[in-house]
Design a protein around this motif. Structure first.
Motif, mmCIF file in Angstrom:
data_model
loop_
_atom_site.group_PDB
_atom_site.id
_atom_site.type_symbol
_atom_site.label_atom_id
_atom_site.label_comp_id
_atom_site.label_asym_id
_atom_site.label_seq_id
_atom_site.Cartn_x
_atom_site.Cartn_y
_atom_site.Cartn_z
ATOM 1 N N GLY A 27 51.981 -3.179 0.335
ATOM 2 C CA GLY A 27 50.818 -2.828 1.134
ATOM 3 C C GLY A 27 49.490 -2.855 0.413
ATOM 4 O O GLY A 27 48.496 -2.340 0.930
ATOM 5 N N ASN B 209 44.686 -0.271 0.220
ATOM 6 C CA ASN B 209 46.050 0.192 0.458
ATOM 7 C C ASN B 209 46.198 0.293 1.971
ATOM 8 O O ASN B 209 45.759 1.258 2.584
ATOM 9 N N LYS C 66 48.476 0.950 3.861
ATOM 10 C CA LYS C 66 49.304 2.034 4.401
ATOM 11 C C LYS C 66 48.490 3.306 4.675
ATOM 12 O O LYS C 66 48.964 4.200 5.379
ATOM 13 N N ARG D 94 48.572 -2.330 9.296
ATOM 14 C CA ARG D 94 49.042 -0.998 8.916
ATOM 15 C C ARG D 94 50.214 -0.576 9.793
ATOM 16 O O ARG D 94 51.222 -0.039 9.309
ATOM 17 N N PHE E 192 53.436 -2.165 8.646
ATOM 18 C CA PHE E 192 53.990 -1.497 7.466
ATOM 19 C C PHE E 192 54.598 -0.149 7.847
ATOM 20 O O PHE E 192 55.654 0.224 7.336
ATOM 21 N N THR E 193 53.950 0.568 8.744
ATOM 22 C CA THR E 193 54.436 1.887 9.150
ATOM 23 C C THR E 193 55.819 1.800 9.791
ATOM 24 O O THR E 193 56.677 2.666 9.563
ATOM 25 N N ASN F 117 57.886 -0.632 9.207
ATOM 26 C CA ASN F 117 58.714 -1.438 8.300
ATOM 27 C C ASN F 117 59.086 -2.793 8.903
ATOM 28 O O ASN F 117 60.221 -3.259 8.781
#
Length: 376
Positions: free
Chosen positions: A282, A292, A294, A323, A326-327, A329
């Protein structure tokens, strides 16, 4: 191989050049995306060619030897055909992987016995069979077999290791002189300067390497944990000795700031897993600092990933969306971040080239270092 200098920065040692092999021309300074096992992780070849657009990528002898194995690569006609890549490839000889397997290997004068990280089977690398493996892989630029010393490293060990690397180099050269190319194009060989962070050893190694008059030269054993200032000091020593009319490759480096500072010291070629590895965690590199993705602050930021970016993902996806990926996955988030980071690294070295040719690299570099040294 043909190497032609095209411009130098008046206030630093930065230079712009072209390096031409049978698979095309490489404009330097250049960053080589790492395709360790025949793939740049998470990136299709079409995206690699059309969006990231590197002149050269890197493969790894150790990993390709273990999987898919050299027999498969030879049947395919070499790595270029196996992965459908018609541009340049450089292969690292496996010396760094031997270093990283310190608990599972034994180094002798003859070579290195190591245990596979995959199945625990034992293998033996020598300067001769590593050259043979690289002949079979078929990269355009192949590296000498060396020992990469750790940091910190005892002076006596560093000196002993350096001399062994030099002896191994002569064995590599002798083997290449009596073995033909396996495919319908030539290969270029780079020896590697070692010597840890000891100035006298680096000087001695650089002089030895230069005396072998290879078509290009590499600097190894840095970016292994030493402070950046020591990396720069060692690079400066070595670049002052290695011939100006041949390419210089600093192995395994590094952050965007590391790359600009080492370009200023006279380095032409770089590789590093950082843009792809950090992307999967991330971390997004930009000209104005590191994101970043995330962090919660991006949850409702619907602006593009990077309005200055060169790849399609930079304007096509928002920070909030990436984001979110990523949260939850979702693999797509890592792919988007990887394409962005690689695109940024290629943009950075190509901008450096423009400013070298324009004669204002030093001022631009100093401004960029300040901008990029931020957490957004």
């Amino acid at each position: 191989m043909k190497f032609e200098l095209q411009g130098k920065d008046p206030l630093s040692k930065a230079r712009a050049a072209t390096l031409t092999t049978d698979h095309g021309t490489i404009e330097t300074p250049i960053f080589m995306p790492v395709g360790t096992i025949g793939t740049v992780k998470g990136v299709h070849q079409r995206e690699l060619k059309e969006d990231i657009n590197p002149d050269i990528i890197l493969g790894n002898t150790y990993h390709l030897y273990l999987r898919p194995q050299t027999e498969i690569l030879e049947k395919a006609g070499g790595l270029h055909k196996f992965i459908n890549w018609d541009r340049n490839i450089l292969t690292d000889s496996g010396g760094y992987q031997v270093y990283s397997l310190s608990a599972n290997r034994k180094i002798k004068e003859e070579g290195v016995k190591f245990k596979s990280h995959i199945d625990g089977s034992y293998h033996f690398f020598t300067p001769e069979n590593v050259m043979e493996i690289q002949r079979t892989i078929g990269a355009d630029i192949i590296m000498a077999f060396d020992e990469c010393t750790p940091y910190p490293c005892d002076y006596r060990y560093a000196k002993r290791s350096m001399h062994m690397t030099h002896r191994w180099l002569d064995r590599c050269i002798a083997h290449l002189e009596k073995t033909p190319y396996k495919y319908d194009y030539s290969q270029t060989f780079f020896p590697i300067v070692q010597g840890s962070t000891y100035k006298d050893l680096r000087k001695q190694s650089a002089e030895f390497i230069a005396s072998r008059e290879a078509e290009g030269n590499a600097i190894g054993g840095l970016s292994v944990g030493e402070p950046a200032e020591e990396m720069y000091a060692m690079t400066d020593v070595v670049c002052s000795i290695l011939p100006e009319d041949k390419p210089r490759y600093l192995m395994g480096v590094g952050t965007p700031i590391n790359i600009l500072e080492n370009i200023a010291l006279g380095v032409d070629m770089f590789d590093c897993v950082m843009p792809t590895r950090n992307a999967r965690n991330g971390m997004l590199f930009t000209a104005h600092g590191t994101i970043n993705i995330k962090n919660k602050k991006w949850a409702d930021d619907f602006s593009p990933i990077d309005e200055m970016g060169i790849t399609y993902v930079d304007l096509e996806y928002s920070k909030a969306y990436v984001r979110h990926l990523f949260t939850v996955n979702e693999l797509l988030g890592k792919q988007i971040a990887t394409i962005h980071n690689l695109g940024f690294y290629l943009w950075l070295v190509r901008e450096a080239r423009k400013h070298i040719l324009a004669g204002d690299f030093d001022a631009w570099k100093n401004k960029m270092v300040k901008q990029m040294d931020k957490r957004l």
